[in-house]
Scaffold this motif. Structure first.
Motif, PDB file in Angstrom:
ATOM      1  N   LYS A 105     -43.175 -35.251 -27.087  1.00 52.08           N
ATOM      2  CA  LYS A 105     -43.115 -36.165 -28.099  1.00 52.08           C
ATOM      3  C   LYS A 105     -41.721 -35.917 -29.019  1.00 52.08           C
ATOM      4  CE  LYS A 105     -47.927 -36.201 -29.485  1.00 52.08           C
ATOM      5  NZ  LYS A 105     -48.910 -35.866 -30.698  1.00 52.08           N
ATOM      6  N   ALA A 106     -41.068 -34.835 -28.776  1.00 45.93           N
ATOM      7  CA  ALA A 106     -39.642 -34.551 -29.234  1.00 45.93           C
ATOM      8  C   ALA A 106     -38.669 -35.517 -28.632  1.00 45.93           C
ATOM      9  CB  ALA A 106     -39.358 -33.110 -28.974  1.00 45.93           C
ATOM     10  N   VAL A 107     -38.871 -35.873 -27.558  1.00 44.00           N
ATOM     11  CA  VAL A 107     -37.828 -36.837 -27.152  1.00 44.00           C
ATOM     12  C   VAL A 107     -38.104 -38.284 -26.863  1.00 44.00           C
ATOM     13  CG1 VAL A 107     -37.011 -34.837 -25.381  1.00 44.00           C
ATOM     14  CG2 VAL A 107     -38.621 -36.836 -24.593  1.00 44.00           C
ATOM     15  N   LEU A 108     -39.207 -38.807 -27.432  1.00 45.93           N
ATOM     16  CA  LEU A 108     -39.692 -40.192 -27.403  1.00 45.93           C
ATOM     17  C   LEU A 108     -38.776 -41.061 -28.232  1.00 45.93           C
ATOM     18  CD1 LEU A 108     -43.392 -39.890 -27.530  1.00 45.93           C
ATOM     19  CD2 LEU A 108     -42.157 -40.156 -25.632  1.00 45.93           C
ATOM     20  N   GLU A 109     -38.330 -40.401 -29.309  1.00 50.21           N
ATOM     21  CA  GLU A 109     -37.192 -41.201 -30.370  1.00 50.21           C
ATOM     22  C   GLU A 109     -35.877 -41.486 -29.703  1.00 50.21           C
ATOM     23  OE1 GLU A 109     -35.624 -43.332 -33.684  1.00 50.21           O
ATOM     24  OE2 GLU A 109     -37.678 -43.155 -32.782  1.00 50.21           O
ATOM     25  N   ARG A 110     -35.523 -40.317 -28.727  1.00 48.38           N
ATOM     26  CA  ARG A 110     -34.274 -40.387 -28.302  1.00 48.38           C
ATOM     27  C   ARG A 110     -34.506 -41.516 -27.129  1.00 48.38           C
ATOM     28  NH1 ARG A 110     -31.842 -35.853 -23.930  1.00 48.38           N
ATOM     29  NH2 ARG A 110     -30.231 -37.180 -22.953  1.00 48.38           N
ATOM     30  N   ILE A 111     -35.361 -41.457 -26.144  1.00 49.03           N
ATOM     31  CA  ILE A 111     -35.868 -42.612 -25.368  1.00 49.03           C
ATOM     32  C   ILE A 111     -35.720 -44.214 -25.710  1.00 49.03           C
ATOM     33  CG2 ILE A 111     -37.377 -43.289 -23.595  1.00 49.03           C
ATOM     34  CD1 ILE A 111     -38.276 -40.353 -23.138  1.00 49.03           C
ATOM     35  N   ARG A 112     -36.419 -44.324 -26.928  1.00 53.68           N
ATOM     36  CA  ARG A 112     -36.244 -45.465 -27.754  1.00 53.68           C
ATOM     37  C   ARG A 112     -35.009 -46.058 -28.051  1.00 53.68           C
ATOM     38  NH1 ARG A 112     -36.555 -47.935 -32.386  1.00 53.68           N
ATOM     39  NH2 ARG A 112     -35.991 -46.256 -33.525  1.00 53.68           N
ATOM     40  N   LEU A 113     -34.179 -44.949 -28.448  1.00 50.90           N
ATOM     41  CA  LEU A 113     -32.888 -45.476 -28.983  1.00 50.90           C
ATOM     42  C   LEU A 113     -31.877 -45.790 -27.601  1.00 50.90           C
ATOM     43  CD1 LEU A 113     -32.131 -43.038 -31.721  1.00 50.90           C
ATOM     44  CD2 LEU A 113     -32.685 -45.557 -31.835  1.00 50.90           C
ATOM     45  N   THR A 183     -19.847 -52.744 -19.803  1.00 51.35           N
ATOM     46  CA  THR A 183     -20.490 -52.530 -21.200  1.00 51.35           C
ATOM     47  C   THR A 183     -21.299 -51.525 -21.665  1.00 51.35           C
ATOM     48  OG1 THR A 183     -22.550 -53.910 -20.092  1.00 51.35           O
ATOM     49  CG2 THR A 183     -20.719 -55.075 -21.151  1.00 51.35           C
ATOM     50  N   LEU A 184     -21.503 -50.589 -20.796  1.00 50.17           N
ATOM     51  CA  LEU A 184     -22.202 -49.173 -21.238  1.00 50.17           C
ATOM     52  C   LEU A 184     -21.586 -48.243 -20.157  1.00 50.17           C
ATOM     53  CD1 LEU A 184     -24.526 -47.948 -22.916  1.00 50.17           C
ATOM     54  CD2 LEU A 184     -26.055 -47.996 -20.762  1.00 50.17           C
ATOM     55  N   SER A 185     -21.260 -47.006 -20.962  1.00 44.89           N
ATOM     56  CA  SER A 185     -20.914 -45.705 -20.165  1.00 44.89           C
ATOM     57  C   SER A 185     -21.192 -44.868 -20.910  1.00 44.89           C
ATOM     58  CB  SER A 185     -19.292 -45.866 -19.953  1.00 44.89           C
ATOM     59  OG  SER A 185     -18.980 -44.679 -19.624  1.00 44.89           O
ATOM     60  N   GLU A 186     -22.391 -44.147 -20.504  1.00 42.88           N
ATOM     61  CA  GLU A 186     -23.145 -42.834 -20.883  1.00 42.88           C
ATOM     62  C   GLU A 186     -23.169 -41.820 -20.122  1.00 42.88           C
ATOM     63  OE1 GLU A 186     -24.042 -42.318 -24.059  1.00 42.88           O
ATOM     64  OE2 GLU A 186     -23.283 -44.326 -25.103  1.00 42.88           O
ATOM     65  N   ARG A 187     -23.029 -40.569 -20.426  1.00 46.00           N
ATOM     66  CA  ARG A 187     -23.086 -39.504 -19.441  1.00 46.00           C
ATOM     67  C   ARG A 187     -24.385 -38.818 -19.453  1.00 46.00           C
ATOM     68  NH1 ARG A 187     -18.140 -38.729 -17.397  1.00 46.00           N
ATOM     69  NH2 ARG A 187     -16.414 -39.696 -18.059  1.00 46.00           N
ATOM     70  N   ASN A 188     -25.284 -38.887 -20.564  1.00 45.12           N
ATOM     71  CA  ASN A 188     -26.436 -37.995 -20.436  1.00 45.12           C
ATOM     72  C   ASN A 188     -27.682 -38.940 -21.007  1.00 45.12           C
ATOM     73  OD1 ASN A 188     -28.219 -35.749 -20.292  1.00 45.12           O
ATOM     74  ND2 ASN A 188     -27.316 -35.077 -22.099  1.00 45.12           N
ATOM     75  N   LEU A 189     -27.969 -39.888 -20.414  1.00 47.77           N
ATOM     76  CA  LEU A 189     -29.437 -40.463 -21.028  1.00 47.77           C
ATOM     77  C   LEU A 189     -30.469 -39.758 -20.424  1.00 47.77           C
ATOM     78  CD1 LEU A 189     -28.480 -44.397 -20.599  1.00 47.77           C
ATOM     79  CD2 LEU A 189     -28.095 -42.700 -22.459  1.00 47.77           C
ATOM     80  N   TYR A 190     -31.656 -39.920 -21.226  1.00 49.70           N
ATOM     81  CA  TYR A 190     -32.699 -38.939 -20.623  1.00 49.70           C
ATOM     82  C   TYR A 190     -33.254 -39.300 -19.320  1.00 49.70           C
ATOM     83  CZ  TYR A 190     -37.094 -36.581 -21.089  1.00 49.70           C
ATOM     84  OH  TYR A 190     -38.621 -35.717 -20.622  1.00 49.70           O
ATOM     85  N   PHE A 191     -33.524 -40.242 -18.859  1.00 48.45           N
ATOM     86  CA  PHE A 191     -34.135 -40.596 -17.602  1.00 48.45           C
ATOM     87  C   PHE A 191     -33.198 -40.897 -16.601  1.00 48.45           C
ATOM     88  CE2 PHE A 191     -37.946 -42.164 -20.017  1.00 48.45           C
ATOM     89  CZ  PHE A 191     -38.824 -41.408 -19.427  1.00 48.45           C
ATOM     90  N   SER A 192     -32.097 -41.736 -17.085  1.00 45.67           N
ATOM     91  CA  SER A 192     -31.035 -42.120 -15.976  1.00 45.67           C
ATOM     92  C   SER A 192     -29.874 -41.237 -15.950  1.00 45.67           C
ATOM     93  CB  SER A 192     -30.830 -43.455 -16.070  1.00 45.67           C
ATOM     94  OG  SER A 192     -30.147 -43.846 -17.561  1.00 45.67           O
ATOM     95  N   GLY A 193     -29.637 -40.204 -16.693  1.00 43.99           N
ATOM     96  CA  GLY A 193     -28.357 -39.439 -16.610  1.00 43.99           C
ATOM     97  C   GLY A 193     -27.140 -40.129 -17.010  1.00 43.99           C
ATOM     98  N   GLY A 194     -26.218 -39.660 -16.138  1.00 51.71           N
ATOM     99  CA  GLY A 194     -24.859 -40.670 -16.133  1.00 51.71           C
ATOM    100  C   GLY A 194     -25.397 -42.107 -15.885  1.00 51.71           C
TER     101      GLY A 194
END
Length: 263
Positions: A105-113, A183-194
């Motif tokens: 539950k602690a990461v659900l909000e992170r995943i939503r965002l 359009t997106l460059s993220e290094r640490n998304l919860y499911f997909s990482g970089g």
């Protein structure tokens, strides 16, 4: 609008090499008289100056499809398409502990965002049109996961896999499969990482997941064949590989249908 009916696409020549794949997960690449309008699913589809356009079919798209055209002179037609159905690999696995298949539950909000971020990146629509020449593979290697496959854990269907997995060692260079804009460059998304997303134009975009390094930044213009990232094992994965995905806006397409066989 009192549209006339045609069972076939326009007879105007299509010079581009992106071929239509009339099946679930495929794409329709068409051409109309320059200056015409095209409507699909009640929405106007962008058309190039030369009259080229594209739209995609999701994993479970209805087999009966159609789109409408309006020529510069006002002539209106409906073009009907019949898709070939697909069967997807389904793997049933029982006895999996809940903690391994459901995020805390602690990461659900992170995943939503993060999901909001990704959706916004795929809504971009530039006038890049290099992808009409077809997609090239961002790297080659053993295919370990395919589009549309799905796992059933303890009798519960999980979200289907929407990309193609290509196994390669961590650090392997990934190259752009077509021109575009980052359009997106993220290094640490919860499911997909970089995670990297490139807008190829006219609603088409590529996503590259589980990266160990990203070599480009948001807003950067990319040319086909440019080095854009490196293979990794970040996010929720068990080994190094590239998960390559292609979208037409929110419609998830099969990269193998669009890129053809590895060369």
């Amino acid at each position: 609008m009192g549209l006339g009916i045609s069972l076939f696409a326009s007879s105007l020549p299509v010079h581009a090499s992106l071929k239509s794949a009339l099946t679930q997960g495929g794409v329709y690449s068409g051409q109309v008289e320059p200056g015409s309008k095209v409507f699909y699913l009640g929405q106007e589809v962008s058309v190039t100056e030369e009259g080229r356009f594209v739209f995609g079919f999701g994993r479970d798209a209805p087999l009966n499809q159609s789109y409408q055209t309006v020529s510069p002179s006002g002539e209106q037609k409906t073009v009907r398409l019949e898709l070939v159905p697909r069967q997807y690999k389904v793997q049933k696995i029982n006895g999996i502990a809940k903690k391994y298949i459901q995020p805390a539950k602690a990461v659900l909000e992170r995943i939503r965002l993060e999901n909001i971020q990704v959706r916004a990146a795929r809504e971009h629509e530039t006038e890049e049109d290099d992808f009409f020449q077809g997609f090239t593979w961002p790297l080659t290697g053993p295919v370990t996961g395919v589009y549309g496959s799905q796992r059933v854990f303890n009798g519960e269907r999980r979200r289907p896999h929407f990309g193609v997995d290509i196994a390669a060692p961590t650090g392997t260079l990934i190259k752009a499969p077509a021109d575009g804009v980052v359009t997106l460059s993220e290094r640490n998304l919860y499911f997909s990482g970089g995670t990297l997303i490139i807008d190829h134009g006219y609603g088409m975009s590529s996503s590259f997941l589980h990266l160990s390094d990203i070599l480009v930044k948001v807003g950067q213009v990319i040319k086909r064949g440019d080095a854009i990232a490196k293979v990794g094992a970040t996010g929720r994965v068990t080994g190094a590989h590239l998960d390559w995905r292609i979208n037409w806006f929110d419609k998830r397409l099969d990269p193998q249908l669009l890129a053809g066989a590895q060369k």
